[in-house]
Design an enzyme around this catalytic site. Structure first.
Site: not given
Ligand code: BES
Ligand code: MN
Ligand code: ZN
Length: 494
Positions: A279, A353
């Site tokens: 990230k 997931r």
């Molecule tokens: N934990 C994150 C989702 C999230 C984002 C929670 C912002 C709270 C605030 C999750 O694991 C994630 O990183 N999801 C990705 C999925 C994508 C790579 C398909 C996302 O939402 O960008």
């Molecule tokens: Mn994630």
């Protein structure tokens, strides 16, 4: 905190602090009007002079010693026409925060005498206890200086207009107290930093729940056990970290022997760096909240135990970190889930997931009546619904409606999103049964479609709480959601 219900005239209630409401524009509520009879009209004068406007959340503390009460706290309620659950809860929150700053040891709140749209004595009691618990919560801050003193407030009463409502109000207060207790564990776990709240710490707290409640049994599965169960998807997420992953199974035994339990699965990523699909730095600290799903299902089980709900509730929590390292899973890797289905890991940041799918497969052994998973799953959900509403996706419209209704009653809103077949096409893979990630369009829904591939034959719903689980900015911290929704759902099932 002790809660109780009383009936009778506000002017006769002896207390350290009487809480009464003022509507906008400038008019005393029913309780304020009655109390003003023994205060020689001083409340009415304050309103006439414009010292209180009745704006939502406004408070004014008065010393009125000599009367039945030592203090009066005036609370703004907003417009009378729209005074519903939300406004009532907000006013109680403001009132409790204000009383907690005073030296009052007890308070009697008369806001429950106002006409709160669509509520009965039960919900007036429940929402009150919940709001007070919420307002008095203090974050487990790790500071070098001395912690601020706890407020002296120990006893909180609410009034009902007739004696025959006392029992219902008391029942509501008891349930609200249970919900507040559940929210408090949930908020504590989520607020703790990830160097304290590790998967091992979650396991310790899950065992602690079993020590504190006779109805709760906790089981913790370690990595060798997870390998034996062939949880290849879950294990692929934890591959890059030094912290051992855990699967927690926390059961409240309240139902008849042999009755089908309700299984709540909670995402327990104690820190989500994104893994090799790392990230960006801004806001990454907030990924310590990525175990809020886990915290909320543990909170719901605690509430079920406190309330003594006559049903079996099982929290299943896959807990791990998502870290990059030389051993971490790489984009393009193919892993085999416990269900036997293979997954191409397109993006290691779509890790939620990957741990939930194996936990959902594990949940089958309990022959559950329903399975509900709760997760901070997608940024797309935050874009779709913002910070106010959680998303519900389900393979059963009836179950989705049940959860939505629970959210409305508990004033912890959620919205049913579509999950039609077309969305599934986006997860196609050339190298495995399907991929774990795809384009950005409909991201909250495609995440749910992924989970749906593991819930055949189950009555299942998924709640995405990425937007509602915590606040950012100067208010940064866990909200305790969706514990109120989950517990309301359980209460109505019991
Ligand atoms: N934990 C994150 C989702 C999230 C984002 C929670 C912002 C709270 C605030 C999750 O694991 C994630 O990183 N999801 C990705 C999925 C994508 C790579 C398909 C996302 O939402 O960008
Ligand atoms: Mn994630
Ligand atoms: Zn995550």
């Amino acid at each position: 905190m002790r809660f109780h219900a009383v009936s009778g005239q506000p002017a006769r209630q002896k207390t350290d602090c009487a809480i009464v409401g003022v509507f906008e524009p400038a008019s005393l509520g029913v309780a304020a009007t009655q109390l003003d009879g023994v205060l020689s009209g001083r409340l009415a004068r304050l309103v006439e002079r414009g010292d209180v406007k009745g704006r939502p959340g406004e408070t004014l503390l008065l010393d009125v010693d000599g009367g039945p009460c030592a203090r009066v706290l005036l609370v703004g309620l907003g417009r009378k026409a729209g005074f519903g659950r939300k406004q009532y809860k907000k006013a109680l929150h403001a009132a409790a925060s204000a009383v907690a700053k005073t030296g009052a040891r007890d308070a009697v709140c008369h806001l429950s005498l106002e006409p709160v749209i669509d509520t009965d004595a039960y919900y007036r009691g429940r929402l009150a206890a919940e709001a007070v618990g919420h307002a008095l919560y203090r974050v487990p801050a790790i500071r070098s200086a001395r912690q601020p003193a706890r407020p002296p407030l120990k006893e909180f009463g609410i009034t009902v207009s007739s004696k025959d409502q006392l029992a219902e109000a008391e029942r509501g207060l008891a349930h609200g107290r249970g919900i507040a207790a559940g929210m408090s564990v949930s908020r504590d776990l989520a607020n703790l930093p990830a160097n304290v709240c590790t998967p091992g710490y979650l396991a310790k707290q899950a065992r602690e729940l079993a020590r504190e409640h006779k109805s709760i049994r906790t089981q913790v599965l370690d990595e060798p056990e997870l390998r034996r169960l062939k949880m290849g998807s879950f294990l692929s997420v934890t591959a890059g970290t030094e912290e051992p992953a855990k699967l927690l199974v926390v059961r409240h035994h309240g139902g008849k022997p042999g009755s089908a339990p309700i299984v709540l699965v909670g995402k327990g990523v104690t820190f989500d760096t994104g893994g090799i699909s790392l990230k960006q730095p801004p806001g990454m600290d907030e990924m310590k909240f990525d175990m809020t799903g886990a915290a909320s299902v543990l909170g719901a089980v605690r509430a079920a135990a406190e309330i003594g709900l006559p049903l079996d509730v099982i929290a299943v929590v896959p807990a791990c970190e998502n870290m990059p390292s030389g051993r971490a899973t790489k984009p393009g890797d193919v892993v085999r889930s416990m269900s036997g289905q293979t997954i191409e890991v397109i993006n290691t940041d779509a890790e939620g997931r990957l741990i939930l799918c194996d936990a959902l497969t594990y949940a089958r052994r309990f022959k559950p009546a329903v399975v509900v998973d709760v997760a901070t799953l997608t940024g797309a959900c935050v874009i779709a619904l913002g910070a106010h509403t959680s998303a519900i996706m389900s393979n059963d419209d009836g179950l989705a409606e049940e959860l939505e209704a629970a959210g409305r009653r508990a004033e912890d809103r959620a919205w049913h999103m579509p999950m039609a077949e077309e969305y599934h096409d986006q997860l196609k893979s050339n190298f495995a049964d399907f991929a774990n990630a795809c384009g950005r369009e409909g991201g909250a829904i495609t995440a749910a479609c992924f989970l749906a591939k593991f819930t055949d034959g189950l009555r299942w719903a998924h709640i995405d709480i990425a937007g509602t689980a915590y606040l950012g900015g100067s208010q940064k911290g866990s909200t305790g959601r969706p514990v109120p929704l989950l517990v309301d759902f359980l209460i109505h099932r019991a």
